[in-house]
Design an enzyme around this catalytic site. Structure first.
Site, PDB file in Angstrom:
ATOM      1  N   HIS A  99     -16.414   3.877  15.662  1.00 29.48           N
ATOM      2  CA  HIS A  99     -15.245   2.847  15.494  1.00 29.48           C
ATOM      3  C   HIS A  99     -13.985   3.566  15.398  1.00 29.48           C
ATOM      4  CE1 HIS A  99     -13.589  -1.335  14.617  1.00 29.48           C
ATOM      5  NE2 HIS A  99     -12.994  -0.472  13.936  1.00 29.48           N
ATOM      6  N   HIS A 133     -10.776  -0.204  18.511  1.00 31.91           N
ATOM      7  CA  HIS A 133     -10.137  -1.271  17.932  1.00 31.91           C
ATOM      8  C   HIS A 133      -8.641  -1.380  17.965  1.00 31.91           C
ATOM      9  CE1 HIS A 133      -9.372  -3.540  13.741  1.00 31.91           C
ATOM     10  NE2 HIS A 133      -9.014  -4.230  14.637  1.00 31.91           N
ATOM     11  N   MET A 168      -5.189  -1.938  17.329  1.00 34.78           N
ATOM     12  CA  MET A 168      -4.253  -2.891  16.631  1.00 34.78           C
ATOM     13  C   MET A 168      -2.862  -2.715  17.144  1.00 34.78           C
ATOM     14  SD  MET A 168      -6.079  -2.508  13.172  1.00 34.78           S
ATOM     15  CE  MET A 168      -7.150  -1.030  13.823  1.00 34.78           C
ATOM     16  N   ASP A 213     -15.042  -5.965   9.751  1.00 40.22           N
ATOM     17  CA  ASP A 213     -14.347  -4.782   9.391  1.00 40.22           C
ATOM     18  C   ASP A 213     -13.317  -4.855   8.338  1.00 40.22           C
ATOM     19  OD1 ASP A 213     -12.880  -2.310   9.868  1.00 40.22           O
ATOM     20  OD2 ASP A 213     -12.049  -2.918  11.757  1.00 40.22           O
ATOM     21  N   GLY A 214     -13.492  -4.124   7.385  1.00 40.75           N
ATOM     22  CA  GLY A 214     -12.547  -4.134   6.119  1.00 40.75           C
ATOM     23  C   GLY A 214     -13.451  -4.384   4.853  1.00 40.75           C
ATOM     24  N   SER A 229     -15.756   4.258  10.786  1.00 37.69           N
ATOM     25  CA  SER A 229     -14.326   4.422  11.219  1.00 37.69           C
ATOM     26  C   SER A 229     -13.832   5.580  10.646  1.00 37.69           C
ATOM     27  CB  SER A 229     -13.654   3.160  10.597  1.00 37.69           C
ATOM     28  OG  SER A 229     -12.275   3.391  10.543  1.00 37.69           O
ATOM     29  N   MET A 248     -12.029  -9.775  10.833  1.00 40.54           N
ATOM     30  CA  MET A 248     -11.417  -8.939   9.954  1.00 40.54           C
ATOM     31  C   MET A 248     -11.688  -9.473   8.455  1.00 40.54           C
ATOM     32  SD  MET A 248     -10.281  -6.310  11.701  1.00 40.54           S
ATOM     33  CE  MET A 248      -9.465  -5.356  10.167  1.00 40.54           C
ATOM     34  N   GLY A 307      -4.735  -2.911   9.295  1.00 37.26           N
ATOM     35  CA  GLY A 307      -3.453  -2.003   9.298  1.00 37.26           C
ATOM     36  C   GLY A 307      -4.036  -0.619   8.397  1.00 37.26           C
ATOM     37  N   PHE A 308      -4.757  -0.924   7.147  1.00 39.69           N
ATOM     38  CA  PHE A 308      -5.140   0.097   6.234  1.00 39.69           C
ATOM     39  C   PHE A 308      -6.567   0.008   6.090  1.00 39.69           C
ATOM     40  CE2 PHE A 308      -0.716  -0.786   6.086  1.00 39.69           C
ATOM     41  CZ  PHE A 308       0.037   0.367   6.173  1.00 39.69           C
ATOM     42  N   GLY A 309      -7.040   1.271   5.646  1.00 42.09           N
ATOM     43  CA  GLY A 309      -8.411   1.478   5.316  1.00 42.09           C
ATOM     44  C   GLY A 309      -8.240   1.317   3.697  1.00 42.09           C
ATOM     45  N   GLY A 310      -9.482   0.938   3.034  1.00 41.37           N
ATOM     46  CA  GLY A 310      -9.634   1.197   1.595  1.00 41.37           C
ATOM     47  C   GLY A 310      -9.141  -0.145   0.849  1.00 41.37           C
ATOM     48  N   ASP A 316      -9.896   3.203  15.179  1.00 39.96           N
ATOM     49  CA  ASP A 316      -8.796   2.491  14.946  1.00 39.96           C
ATOM     50  C   ASP A 316      -7.473   2.752  15.458  1.00 39.96           C
ATOM     51  OD1 ASP A 316     -10.020   0.284  13.449  1.00 39.96           O
ATOM     52  OD2 ASP A 316     -10.592   1.929  11.667  1.00 39.96           O
ATOM     53  N   MET A 326      -3.778   2.108  16.118  1.00 41.33           N
ATOM     54  CA  MET A 326      -2.598   1.323  15.519  1.00 41.33           C
ATOM     55  C   MET A 326      -1.205   1.962  16.100  1.00 41.33           C
ATOM     56  SD  MET A 326      -3.707   1.108  11.485  1.00 41.33           S
ATOM     57  CE  MET A 326      -5.482   1.151  11.060  1.00 41.33           C
TER      58      MET A 326
END
Ligand code: DX5
Ligand code: ZN
Length: 232
Positions: free
Chosen positions: A44, A77, A79, A182-183, A19, A148, A153-156, A46, A48
């Site tokens: 991938h 993806h 969102m 994912d995540g 991602s 998920m 909403g957020f990486g990390g 993302d 948003m």
């Protein structure tokens, strides 16, 4: 812009999909080249909208720019609150797989049909807090389920193990369905996801925060392949 790309995504599995969410957007093309050189085959992306999720990323122009830059399949993806409206612009921009969130739409079967009619792969994503039964109505209408393992909403963020049970359940009910997670995927979590039957593993920070993407991807690959049933 055709479902042949869906076959190449399916055939790539088990696979690690980087991602670009937390990469250096000031140098996006070089980042994509580094990810390609590290051995990844599918990107991938993302998307948003600051509405369905509190974060805001990018839209069609970035997808279109990446489409011109790379022949890697683009796994998008969404969102966003209104995936039906943006499906065609995203496909026109070069998306090969479009995944919408079940939480975002009233009628997932209708949205899945609309995406499929555009000639690309269609996925449905589900957040950890949403009952898995919400997917039941549309599982025959999609090519892929994105489970998920963090709230979108957020990486990390850290990995939520509820995703493992979900992958296991979906895999036993639908042996042929493409499953993506994912995540919070890293060398400690990827093995369990593979053992549960996952095909596609989205990885953000575990690659992007590494100095050497090739090393990071190869360590993830080793952890994935050494899981029980890892290499298929
Ligand atoms: C989160 C995104 C992910 C994210 C994963 O909402 O969908 O694709 O980039 O990042 P990590 O691997 O850092 O959890
Ligand atoms: Zn994602």
């Amino acid at each position: 812009m055709n479902r042949a790309k869906l076959d190449s995504i399916r055939e790539a599995g088990p696979a690690i999909l980087p991602s670009v969410l937390n990469c250096d957007f000031g140098n996006l093309m070089a980042e994509v080249d580094r990810l390609r050189e590290a051995g990844t085959e599918i990107l991938h992306l993302d998307v948003m909208d600051g509405h369905f999720v509190p974060n805001l990323t990018f839209g069609m122009p970035i997808v279109e720019g990446l489409r011109r830059h790379t022949d890697m399949p683009l796994d998008v993806h969404l969102m966003i609150s209104d995936p039906a409206t943006y499906a065609k612009p995203m496909v026109d921009a070069g998306a090969d797989m479009l995944t919408f969130h079940v939480e975002a739409v009233k009628d997932p079967v209708e949205v899945a049909g609309k995406v499929r009619d555009l000639g690309v792969g269609v996925g449905v994503a589900i957040n950890p807090g949403t009952p898995l039964s919400e997917l039941d109505v549309c599982l025959d209408s999609v090519d892929m389920v994105l489970v998920m393992s963090v709230e979108a909403g957020f990486g990390g963020q850290s990995f939520n193990p509820v995703a493992i049970d979900r992958i296991r359940e979906l895999r036993s009910r639908y042996p042929e369905l493409l499953l993506e997670i994912d995540g919070g995927i890293n060398t400690s979590t990827i093995g369990a996801a593979r053992e549960a039957g996952c095909d596609l593993f989205v990885v953000g920070s575990a690659i992007i925060s590494s100095d050497d993407y090739t090393v990071a991807v190869s360590e993830l690959n080793d952890a994935m392949m050494s899981a029980k049933g890892g290499s298929r």
